[in-house]
Design a protein around this motif. Structure first.
Motif, mmCIF file in Angstrom:
data_model
loop_
_atom_site.group_PDB
_atom_site.id
_atom_site.type_symbol
_atom_site.label_atom_id
_atom_site.label_comp_id
_atom_site.label_asym_id
_atom_site.label_seq_id
_atom_site.Cartn_x
_atom_site.Cartn_y
_atom_site.Cartn_z
ATOM 1 N N UNK A 6 0.830 -1.204 0.000
ATOM 2 C CA UNK A 6 0.000 0.000 0.000
ATOM 3 C C UNK A 6 0.869 1.259 0.000
ATOM 4 N N UNK A 7 1.932 1.237 0.768
ATOM 5 C CA UNK A 7 2.801 2.409 0.878
ATOM 6 C C UNK A 7 3.566 2.708 -0.408
ATOM 7 N N UNK A 8 3.649 1.751 -1.320
ATOM 8 C CA UNK A 8 4.349 1.991 -2.578
ATOM 9 C C UNK A 8 3.476 2.719 -3.603
ATOM 10 N N UNK A 9 2.178 2.812 -3.330
ATOM 11 C CA UNK A 9 1.277 3.485 -4.267
ATOM 12 C C UNK A 9 1.435 5.004 -4.188
ATOM 13 N N UNK A 10 1.130 5.659 -5.300
ATOM 14 C CA UNK A 10 1.103 7.112 -5.315
ATOM 15 C C UNK A 10 0.048 7.573 -4.311
ATOM 16 N N UNK A 11 0.261 8.714 -3.658
ATOM 17 C CA UNK A 11 -0.680 9.169 -2.623
ATOM 18 C C UNK A 11 -2.142 9.233 -3.068
ATOM 19 N N UNK A 12 -2.408 9.700 -4.294
ATOM 20 C CA UNK A 12 -3.798 9.817 -4.740
ATOM 21 C C UNK A 12 -4.460 8.443 -4.877
ATOM 22 N N UNK A 14 -3.272 5.609 -3.180
ATOM 23 C CA UNK A 14 -3.209 4.994 -1.854
ATOM 24 C C UNK A 14 -4.417 5.403 -1.007
ATOM 25 N N UNK A 15 -4.759 6.679 -1.047
ATOM 26 C CA UNK A 15 -5.878 7.172 -0.251
ATOM 27 C C UNK A 15 -7.174 6.465 -0.623
ATOM 28 N N UNK A 16 -7.443 6.382 -1.906
ATOM 29 C CA UNK A 16 -8.698 5.759 -2.361
ATOM 30 C C UNK A 16 -8.709 4.266 -2.045
ATOM 31 N N UNK A 17 -7.610 3.573 -2.293
ATOM 32 C CA UNK A 17 -7.546 2.135 -1.996
ATOM 33 C C UNK A 17 -7.736 1.895 -0.503
ATOM 34 N N UNK A 18 -7.094 2.688 0.314
ATOM 35 C CA UNK A 18 -7.214 2.517 1.767
ATOM 36 C C UNK A 18 -8.641 2.780 2.236
ATOM 37 N N UNK A 19 -9.246 3.851 1.749
ATOM 38 C CA UNK A 19 -10.617 4.166 2.165
ATOM 39 C C UNK A 19 -11.599 3.086 1.741
ATOM 40 N N UNK A 20 -11.460 2.604 0.524
ATOM 41 C CA UNK A 20 -12.439 1.634 -0.003
ATOM 42 C C UNK A 20 -12.196 0.220 0.514
ATOM 43 N N UNK A 23 -11.169 0.548 4.895
ATOM 44 C CA UNK A 23 -12.126 1.240 5.762
ATOM 45 C C UNK A 23 -13.562 1.084 5.278
ATOM 46 N N UNK A 24 -13.740 0.476 4.104
ATOM 47 C CA UNK A 24 -15.047 0.171 3.517
ATOM 48 C C UNK A 24 -15.954 1.393 3.374
ATOM 49 N N UNK A 25 -15.357 2.516 3.008
ATOM 50 C CA UNK A 25 -16.114 3.744 2.771
ATOM 51 C C UNK A 25 -16.786 3.625 1.399
ATOM 52 N N UNK A 26 -18.084 3.961 1.292
ATOM 53 C CA UNK A 26 -18.762 3.910 -0.012
ATOM 54 C C UNK A 26 -18.109 4.849 -1.032
ATOM 55 N N UNK A 27 -18.139 4.449 -2.297
ATOM 56 C CA UNK A 27 -17.492 5.234 -3.350
ATOM 57 C C UNK A 27 -18.027 6.662 -3.427
ATOM 58 N N UNK A 47 -7.341 1.618 -10.919
ATOM 59 C CA UNK A 47 -5.902 1.717 -11.167
ATOM 60 C C UNK A 47 -5.112 1.381 -9.900
ATOM 61 N N UNK A 48 -5.567 1.891 -8.771
ATOM 62 C CA UNK A 48 -4.884 1.645 -7.508
ATOM 63 C C UNK A 48 -4.917 0.192 -7.086
ATOM 64 N N UNK A 49 -6.067 -0.440 -7.219
ATOM 65 C CA UNK A 49 -6.198 -1.852 -6.844
ATOM 66 C C UNK A 49 -5.341 -2.728 -7.748
ATOM 67 N N UNK A 50 -5.314 -2.412 -9.030
ATOM 68 C CA UNK A 50 -4.489 -3.178 -9.965
ATOM 69 C C UNK A 50 -3.018 -3.096 -9.571
ATOM 70 N N UNK A 51 -2.549 -1.893 -9.300
ATOM 71 C CA UNK A 51 -1.142 -1.722 -8.906
ATOM 72 C C UNK A 51 -0.862 -2.344 -7.542
ATOM 73 N N UNK A 52 -1.805 -2.192 -6.627
ATOM 74 C CA UNK A 52 -1.648 -2.764 -5.287
ATOM 75 C C UNK A 52 -1.503 -4.284 -5.364
ATOM 76 N N UNK A 53 -2.370 -4.934 -6.116
ATOM 77 C CA UNK A 53 -2.302 -6.401 -6.255
ATOM 78 C C UNK A 53 -0.982 -6.837 -6.886
ATOM 79 N N UNK A 54 -0.556 -6.118 -7.901
ATOM 80 C CA UNK A 54 0.705 -6.463 -8.568
ATOM 81 C C UNK A 54 1.874 -6.361 -7.586
#
Length: 70
Positions: A6-12, A14-20, A23-27, A47-54
Motif C-alpha cells: 500500500x505504501x508503494x502506491x502514489x498518494x492519490x 493509496x488514499x482511495x484504496x485505503x478508504x475503499x 475502511x469500507x467507505x462507499x465510493x 488503477x490503484x487496486x491493480x497496482x496494489x495487487x501487482x
C-alpha cells in the motif's frame, strides 16, 4: 506485506484504496470527501487496486502471472 504494498502506491491512489478496501467507505462518500467526480474516483480505485495487487504479488514472491504493471 499488505501495508508495504500500500505504501508503494502514489498518494492519490493509496488514499482511495485505503478508504475503499480497508475502511469500507462507499465510493460516493470517497468522491465527495476527495472532491472528485464519482467516475474519476472509480477509475483511480481500479488503477490503484491493480497496482496494489501487482506489488503485493511481487512482495510475496507470487508474480507468476505474465501481467505487466500499468
Amino acid at each position: 506485506a499488505m501495508e508495504q504494498a500500500l505504501l508503494t502506491l502514489e498518494p492519490e491512489l493509496r488514499t482511495i484504496v485505503q478508504l475503499r478496501l480497508f475502511e469500507e467507505v462507499p465510493m460516493r462518500d470517497i468522491a465527495t470527501q476527495l472532491q472528485l467526480p464519482l467516475s474519476t474516483a472509480k477509475e483511480r480505485l481500479l488503477r490503484g487496486v491493480t497496482r496494489y495487487r501487482h506489488r503485493l504479488r511481487l512482495l510475496l514472491g507470487r508474480d507468476s502471472e505474465e501481467r505487466s504493471e500499468p
